[in-house]
Scaffold this active site. Structure first.
Site, PDB file in Angstrom:
ATOM      1  N   TYR A 140     -11.487  -8.147  27.674  1.00 56.59           N
ATOM      2  CA  TYR A 140     -12.453  -7.657  28.845  1.00 56.59           C
ATOM      3  C   TYR A 140     -13.101  -8.806  29.546  1.00 56.59           C
ATOM      4  CZ  TYR A 140     -12.107  -2.670  28.419  1.00 56.59           C
ATOM      5  OH  TYR A 140     -11.753  -1.177  28.358  1.00 56.59           O
ATOM      6  N   ASP A 223      -1.112  -0.297  16.834  1.00 56.32           N
ATOM      7  CA  ASP A 223       0.107   0.768  16.939  1.00 56.32           C
ATOM      8  C   ASP A 223       0.342   1.686  15.959  1.00 56.32           C
ATOM      9  OD1 ASP A 223       1.146  -1.362  15.379  1.00 56.32           O
ATOM     10  OD2 ASP A 223       2.982  -1.598  16.576  1.00 56.32           O
TER      11      ASP A 223
HETATM   12  C1  IPM Z   1     -15.424   3.298  28.047  1.00 50.43           C
HETATM   13  C2  IPM Z   1     -14.614   3.088  29.635  1.00 50.43           C
HETATM   14  C3  IPM Z   1     -15.021   1.808  30.245  1.00 50.43           C
HETATM   15  C4  IPM Z   1     -14.305   0.624  29.249  1.00 50.43           C
HETATM   16  C5  IPM Z   1     -14.771   1.533  31.613  1.00 50.43           C
HETATM   17  C6  IPM Z   1     -15.429   2.608  32.571  1.00 50.43           C
HETATM   18  C7  IPM Z   1     -15.010   0.057  32.124  1.00 50.43           C
HETATM   19  O1  IPM Z   1     -13.428   3.284  29.699  1.00 50.43           O
HETATM   20  O2  IPM Z   1     -16.625   3.024  28.110  1.00 50.43           O
HETATM   21  O3  IPM Z   1     -14.649   3.467  27.111  1.00 50.43           O
HETATM   22  O4  IPM Z   1     -13.134   0.403  29.497  1.00 50.43           O
HETATM   23  O5  IPM Z   1     -15.064   0.164  28.536  1.00 50.43           O
END
Ligand code: IPM
Ligand code: MG
Length: 363
Positions: A140, A223
């Site tokens: 991320y 997985d």
């Molecule tokens: C979560 C959501 C978020 C993530 C999105 C909305 C950015 O899916 O909190 O699980 O991917 O973390």
């Protein structure tokens, strides 16, 4: 004085956060707890007003607060914006800037809701697990990232899965500490057979485990884990997962519990925390009083427990939720008329009110 920041966001986020705040206000007033709640726009709502998903002012509000209550962000309207301006960016900025590296996602099956799960009853009944998701690292946030022109008319999309020993150690510690208070088992998830960053993950988690000799550590490839979750959900207690794997596995786990509308979360950095349902803004049902506010209300309970050491108040909320479910109150996502006894189909507001009524009843 408890200082809360409220970011209801978009879509059903607004509806469910309202009910969570109503429950909190009721309990605070009842127990003469002084509080202050300040609200601001985030996500698409902030974009519409300020042309950005989160403002400096909103970020400061979050930083100054003891805890943040978050609804949900996103919607069709903002889907084609550049990634930096999309509603989701607000959430990612809050997580990163507040350093909320621990994400707790409990998934528990209520026996009364067993018909809401698409899985067989005897497989899901009794499931009670916590997914501990690393929240400020991994793919991320890793660099480099972006969409790059290759010059020959081709483009390349890049994201990078990185983890440092420090990032892995601190989330692993959290998992082992929580495990000591539960069934003393941690299952760590990775893809160490293919990805070096998670090979390191496996190694550092094992090193950290040495400090917790009474906790049993096991490892699973992600997985396989996604398969075992459906095959034998009861065998899981704590799942420790890198950011993206935790994202995916927690949505999967929600269907074991019957509905994503039931799953709360806490994103923590010490006592500082942001509390939100794991579901999104559900634009398809927004504004229709159909959303299930239970995930948001249970997130508020987690806030009382983790940010304010008010475990007994948290339990009262959790018991009230169990109480209304036993009485048969159901929002559409958890409604089925196959259940034992009578079930009553109700809306978001009525569910919030029913939970407050149940709290009143129990004094
Ligand atoms: C979560 C959501 C978020 C993530 C999105 C909305 C950015 O899916 O909190 O699980 O991917 O973390
Ligand atoms: Mg998700």
């Amino acid at each position: 004085m408890i200082k809360l920041a409220l970011f209801a966001g978009d879509g059903i986020g607004v509806e469910v956060a309202t009910e969570a705040v109503n429950v909190l206000k009721f309990l605070f007033d009842l127990n003469s707890i002084r509080y202050e709640i300040e609200e601001d726009l985030v996500g698409g709502a902030s974009y519409d007003e300020y042309k950005k998903p989160i403002t400096e002012k909103a970020l400061k509000l979050a930083k100054d607060a003891d805890a943040v209550i978050f609804g949900a962000v996103g919607g069709y309207k903002w889907e084609s914006l550049p990634i930096e301006l999309r509603p989701e960016k607000a959430l990612l900025t809050l997580r990163y800037d507040l350093g909320l590296y621990v994400n707790l996602r409990p998934a528990k099956v209520y026996s009364e809701l067993i018909d809401a799960s698409p899985l067989k009853k005897d497989i899901v009944n009794g499931t009670d697990m916590i997914i501990i998701r690393e929240l400020t690292g991994g793919i991320y946030f890793g660099q480099p990232r972006g969409i790059f022109n290759l010059g020959d008319g081709q483009r390349k999309g890049v994201n990078t899965l990185t983890y440092t020993t420090k990032e892995i150690t601190r989330i692993a510690k959290t998992a082992f500490e929580i495990a000591e208070k539960r069934r003393k088992k941690v299952l760590s998830v990775d893809k160490a057979n293919v990805l070096e960053s998670t090979e390191l993950w496996r190694e550092v988690v094992a090193d950290t485990a040495k400090n917790y000799p009474d906790v049993e550590l096991s490892n699973m490839y992600v997985d396989n884990c996604s398969m075992q979750l459906i095959r034998q959900p009861k065998s899981f207690d704590i799942i420790l997962a890198p950011n993206m794997f935790g994202d995916i596995l927690s949505d999967e786990a929600s269907m074991i519990a019957g509905s994503i509308g039931m799953l709360p979360s806490a994103s923590l950095n010490g006592k500082k925390g942001m509390y939100e349902p794991i579901h999104g803004s559900a634009p398809d049902i927004a504004g229709q009083n159909k959303a299930n506010p239970i995930a948001a209300i249970l997130s508020a309970a987690m806030m009382l427990r983790y940010s304010f050491d008010m475990g007994s108040l948290a339990e009262r909320i959790e018991n009230a939720v169990t109480g209304v479910i036993r009485k048969g109150y159901r929002t559409p996502d958890i409604y089925s008329d196959l259940g034992i006894g009578e079930t009553k189909l109700i809306g978001t507001k009525e569910m919030g009110a029913a939970i407050i009524a149940e709290l009143k009843l129990k004094g």
